[in-house]
Design a protein around this motif. Structure first.
Motif, PDB file in Angstrom:
ATOM      1  N   VAL A 193       7.743  -6.038 -23.868  1.00 44.45           N
ATOM      2  CA  VAL A 193       9.162  -6.226 -24.119  1.00 44.45           C
ATOM      3  C   VAL A 193       9.425  -6.495 -25.598  1.00 44.45           C
ATOM      4  N   ILE A 194       8.711  -7.445 -26.173  1.00 46.68           N
ATOM      5  CA  ILE A 194       8.999  -7.843 -27.551  1.00 46.68           C
ATOM      6  C   ILE A 194       8.617  -6.753 -28.534  1.00 46.68           C
ATOM      7  N   SER A 195       7.591  -5.947 -28.218  1.00 47.00           N
ATOM      8  CA  SER A 195       7.200  -4.882 -29.132  1.00 47.00           C
ATOM      9  C   SER A 195       8.274  -3.809 -29.220  1.00 47.00           C
ATOM     10  N   LYS A 196       9.064  -3.656 -28.157  1.00 45.88           N
ATOM     11  CA  LYS A 196      10.133  -2.661 -28.169  1.00 45.88           C
ATOM     12  C   LYS A 196      11.272  -3.074 -29.087  1.00 45.88           C
ATOM     13  N   PHE A 197      11.522  -4.368 -29.209  1.00 47.90           N
ATOM     14  CA  PHE A 197      12.664  -4.855 -29.973  1.00 47.90           C
ATOM     15  C   PHE A 197      12.262  -5.473 -31.315  1.00 47.90           C
ATOM     16  N   ARG A 198      11.024  -5.314 -31.717  1.00 45.11           N
ATOM     17  CA  ARG A 198      10.596  -5.866 -33.000  1.00 45.11           C
ATOM     18  C   ARG A 198      10.609  -4.809 -34.088  1.00 45.11           C
ATOM     19  N   ASN A 199      11.533  -3.871 -33.986  1.00 43.44           N
ATOM     20  CA  ASN A 199      11.657  -2.848 -35.015  1.00 43.44           C
ATOM     21  C   ASN A 199      12.139  -3.481 -36.317  1.00 43.44           C
ATOM     22  N   VAL A 200      11.420  -3.216 -37.386  1.00 42.52           N
ATOM     23  CA  VAL A 200      11.833  -3.711 -38.693  1.00 42.52           C
ATOM     24  C   VAL A 200      12.552  -2.591 -39.430  1.00 42.52           C
ATOM     25  N   PHE A 201      13.063  -2.913 -40.590  1.00 41.63           N
ATOM     26  CA  PHE A 201      13.829  -1.963 -41.375  1.00 41.63           C
ATOM     27  C   PHE A 201      12.985  -0.732 -41.690  1.00 41.63           C
ATOM     28  N   ILE A 202      13.513   0.451 -41.392  1.00 35.69           N
ATOM     29  CA  ILE A 202      12.749   1.684 -41.576  1.00 35.69           C
ATOM     30  C   ILE A 202      12.791   2.177 -43.015  1.00 35.69           C
ATOM     31  N   GLY A 203      13.632   1.603 -43.858  1.00 35.77           N
ATOM     32  CA  GLY A 203      13.681   2.014 -45.264  1.00 35.77           C
ATOM     33  C   GLY A 203      14.837   2.961 -45.532  1.00 35.77           C
ATOM     34  N   TRP A 204      15.374   2.875 -46.740  1.00 34.76           N
ATOM     35  CA  TRP A 204      16.535   3.694 -47.094  1.00 34.76           C
ATOM     36  C   TRP A 204      16.175   5.164 -47.229  1.00 34.76           C
ATOM     37  N   GLN A 205      14.943   5.467 -47.672  1.00 36.82           N
ATOM     38  CA  GLN A 205      14.553   6.866 -47.773  1.00 36.82           C
ATOM     39  C   GLN A 205      14.544   7.520 -46.391  1.00 36.82           C
ATOM     40  N   ASN A 206      14.014   6.810 -45.387  1.00 36.14           N
ATOM     41  CA  ASN A 206      14.018   7.363 -44.035  1.00 36.14           C
ATOM     42  C   ASN A 206      15.438   7.504 -43.497  1.00 36.14           C
ATOM     43  N   CYS A 207      16.309   6.566 -43.848  1.00 32.39           N
ATOM     44  CA  CYS A 207      17.712   6.689 -43.420  1.00 32.39           C
ATOM     45  C   CYS A 207      18.346   7.950 -44.001  1.00 32.39           C
ATOM     46  N   ALA A 208      18.054   8.240 -45.270  1.00 36.27           N
ATOM     47  CA  ALA A 208      18.603   9.456 -45.895  1.00 36.27           C
ATOM     48  C   ALA A 208      18.029  10.714 -45.246  1.00 36.27           C
ATOM     49  N   ILE A 209      16.749  10.668 -44.868  1.00 36.31           N
ATOM     50  CA  ILE A 209      16.131  11.822 -44.205  1.00 36.31           C
ATOM     51  C   ILE A 209      16.753  12.041 -42.828  1.00 36.31           C
ATOM     52  N   LEU A 210      16.944  10.956 -42.068  1.00 36.39           N
ATOM     53  CA  LEU A 210      17.532  11.078 -40.736  1.00 36.39           C
ATOM     54  C   LEU A 210      18.968  11.573 -40.798  1.00 36.39           C
ATOM     55  N   MET A 211      19.644  11.307 -41.905  1.00 36.69           N
ATOM     56  CA  MET A 211      21.045  11.712 -42.039  1.00 36.69           C
ATOM     57  C   MET A 211      21.191  13.226 -42.056  1.00 36.69           C
ATOM     58  N   GLN A 212      20.097  13.952 -42.252  1.00 38.66           N
ATOM     59  CA  GLN A 212      20.172  15.408 -42.246  1.00 38.66           C
ATOM     60  C   GLN A 212      20.427  15.971 -40.849  1.00 38.66           C
ATOM     61  N   ASN A 213      20.146  15.175 -39.811  1.00 43.05           N
ATOM     62  CA  ASN A 213      20.403  15.618 -38.452  1.00 43.05           C
ATOM     63  C   ASN A 213      21.905  15.683 -38.203  1.00 43.05           C
ATOM     64  N   ALA A 214      22.350  16.725 -37.511  1.00 48.01           N
ATOM     65  CA  ALA A 214      23.790  16.937 -37.312  1.00 48.01           C
ATOM     66  C   ALA A 214      24.420  15.825 -36.483  1.00 48.01           C
ATOM     67  N   ILE A 215      23.723  15.378 -35.438  1.00 47.57           N
ATOM     68  CA  ILE A 215      24.297  14.341 -34.569  1.00 47.57           C
ATOM     69  C   ILE A 215      24.403  13.017 -35.319  1.00 47.57           C
ATOM     70  N   ILE A 216      23.348  12.630 -36.041  1.00 48.05           N
ATOM     71  CA  ILE A 216      23.378  11.381 -36.812  1.00 48.05           C
ATOM     72  C   ILE A 216      24.430  11.463 -37.913  1.00 48.05           C
ATOM     73  N   SER A 217      24.547  12.625 -38.539  1.00 50.62           N
ATOM     74  CA  SER A 217      25.563  12.791 -39.584  1.00 50.62           C
ATOM     75  C   SER A 217      26.966  12.633 -39.005  1.00 50.62           C
ATOM     76  N   ASN A 218      27.223  13.227 -37.833  1.00 55.06           N
ATOM     77  CA  ASN A 218      28.537  13.061 -37.205  1.00 55.06           C
ATOM     78  C   ASN A 218      28.805  11.609 -36.849  1.00 55.06           C
ATOM     79  N   ALA A 219      27.791  10.916 -36.345  1.00 53.78           N
ATOM     80  CA  ALA A 219      27.975   9.518 -35.947  1.00 53.78           C
ATOM     81  C   ALA A 219      28.326   8.637 -37.137  1.00 53.78           C
ATOM     82  N   CYS A 220      27.850   8.977 -38.329  1.00 51.82           N
ATOM     83  CA  CYS A 220      28.096   8.148 -39.516  1.00 51.82           C
ATOM     84  C   CYS A 220      29.350   8.557 -40.282  1.00 51.82           C
ATOM     85  N   THR A 221      29.713   9.835 -40.213  1.00 55.00           N
ATOM     86  CA  THR A 221      30.803  10.318 -41.065  1.00 55.00           C
ATOM     87  C   THR A 221      32.144  10.433 -40.333  1.00 55.00           C
TER      88      THR A 221
END
Length: 469
Positions: A89-117
């Motif tokens: 249980v705790i390992s599932k919710f112990r996600n730490v910050f993935i980093g701003w570079q990874n956030c910028a990479i994920l933003m290239q996805n159309a669904i994630i881009s729509n969710a943010c913009t």
């Protein structure tokens, strides 16, 4: 009497023991550096004795904090910081910050881009009006109309607000700062007198990987402080130091104090919250496309012993069968062969994909019509459609009030000081999100007209008063 079986504890290896010692030594050095920094700031007499009471010394002379979970020899107060959930249980919710570079990479996805913009753009699409904060004061000289016009045409404040919200969803927080023609000392607390007439040029949103947060004084150690664990200064590229009173910081999904250093004093990015669900959805859709091409399975009975003893001939027959047979082709087989075809049922696949879509919509707080461009079942008059529109509108209003309003109010303060040489107190009123259609407007106008006629007929108001309404 039942006997209990005792298991012998496995002794750690030399490498594990050495790594543990290095880990403990590293954190002891970090804690000592933090203690020395606090003592230098506030003095040994005030802080030194308190720090000694907040640490415990082990047998080797090392210091162990009361909230440490690295060692079981701590006092009982540390038990409240020790997680007691199961590892799964705790390992599932112990996600730490993935980093701003990874956030910028994920933003290239159309669904994630729509969710943010899309929410950021829709919240500002309705626009806003300006009014005087002073009660009863009207815009007799057209000054407010002029300020509304130059706010976008000259200062692009609506674009700044939208970009600030997009960055906040993408990276976890956004920082918006004013810009000036002349260099203004923003390393000191905000002072409106530093803004000269004609010097203000607008506002800019800085992406977080160019920013280094700096904490000083009570902001670092005073948990009773209003700005505890909130950066005092922001260093921009090592060339400009800005006090927080000059900045508008936007954090849509904040975290607790204990996690703020992990997230570099920002919040949880929306990209981090949904990327696993987006991957699951994309994978399910791709799997459905593969099932459509391979749903018909052909089974040909044969002698498996011959296939094993003569693999070259078997593989050649398989290649010929594969090249000559597809969903629209004809399969050639021997006369004595027994051929069977099995169809894989696709029932339930749409429900699975729809369930993944609903999960994404719940996390992004968006309707399927906005996120996936699909029609809501039941039509526009259904209760589900009304609830979704109501929920989406509430979120857009929250974006306007919590993210856009602080930026626009700060902009109005700087703009009036720069345009007129003095600060004018203004209020911002956002237009309604649900714009009525022509039929609704006609019905509202008809009701207003009938109400006015009834008031005049009852001698409650005069015709002149109704014209001024």
């Amino acid at each position: 009497m039942s006997s209990m079986r005792k298991t012998r504890r496995k002794e750690p290896t030399e490498l594990e023991r050495r790594r543990r010692e290095e880990h403990i030594f590293y954190y002891q050095q970090r804690r000592k550096q933090a203690e020395d920094a606090v003592v230098r700031e506030y003095g040994e007499e005030m802080i030194g004795s308190s720090l000694k009471r907040l640490v415990k010394t082990d047998g080797n002379g090392g210091k162990i904090a009361f909230d440490s979970i690295e060692d079981d020899s701590c006092c009982a107060i540390s038990s409240q910081f020790r997680p007691n959930l199961s590892y799964e249980v705790i390992s599932k919710f112990r996600n730490v910050f993935i980093g701003w570079q990874n956030c910028a990479i994920l933003m290239q996805n159309a669904i994630i881009s729509n969710a943010c913009t899309l929410p950021a753009q829709k919240a500002m699409m309705v626009g806003y009006k300006l009014g005087y904060l002073e009660k009863g004061k009207k815009d007799s000289d057209g000054k407010l109309d002029h300020l509304e016009e130059i706010s976008q045409s000259k200062y692009k404040i609506q674009d700044v607000c939208v970009q600030s919200a997009i960055n906040a969803f993408q990276y976890g927080y956004s920082l918006t700062v004013p810009t000036f023609k002349e260099d203004v000392d923003m390393s000191t607390p905000f002072d409106i007198s530093l803004v000269k007439k004609g010097s203000y040029t607008g506002m800019a949103t800085i992406e977080p990987y160019w920013i280094v947060p700096q904490l000083e004084g009570e902001d670092l150690v005073g948990s009773w402080s209003k700005h505890f664990f909130e950066p005092t200064y922001y260093d921009i590229n090592g060339r400009k130091r800005i006090h927080r009173s000059w900045c508008i910081k936007n954090i849509p999904y904040p975290v607790g104090d204990i996690l703020k250093p992990k997230y570099l004093y920002g919040g949880v990015p929306l990209t981090q919250m949904i990327y696993e669900d987006v991957y699951a959805y994309e994978k399910a859709v791709n799997e459905l496309n593969q099932l459509l091409l391979t749903k018909r399975t052909v089974c040909i009975e044969g002698d498996m012993f011959n296939a094993i003893t003569n693999p070259e001939e078997f593989n050649q027959k398989m290649r010929v069968s594969s090249d000559s047979k597809d969903n629209y082709g004809i399969l050639a087989v021997d006369m004595e062969s027994n051929v069977k075809q099995f169809d894989t049922t696709l029932a339930g696949m749409y429900e699975v994909i729809e369930c993944l879509q609903d999960r994404l919509c719940a996390k992004t707080q968006m309707s399927p019509a906005d996120l996936f461009k699909k029609i809501i079942k039941g039509g526009s008059n259904s209760g589900a459609g009304k609830f979704e529109r109501y929920d989406v509108n509430n979120r857009l209003e929250k974006i306007q009030l919590s993210q856009y309003l602080p930026i626009i109010d700060f902009h109005n303060k700087l703009m009036t000081k720069s345009e007129f040489g003095k600060e004018i107190e203004l209020k911002t009123i956002f237009n309604p999100i649900d714009s009525p259609d022509e039929m609704t407007r006609a019905q509202i106008s008809d009701l207003k007209t009938k109400s006015a006629m009834m008031r005049v007929g009852a001698h409650l108001t005069t015709r002149e008063e109704e014209r001024e309404r």
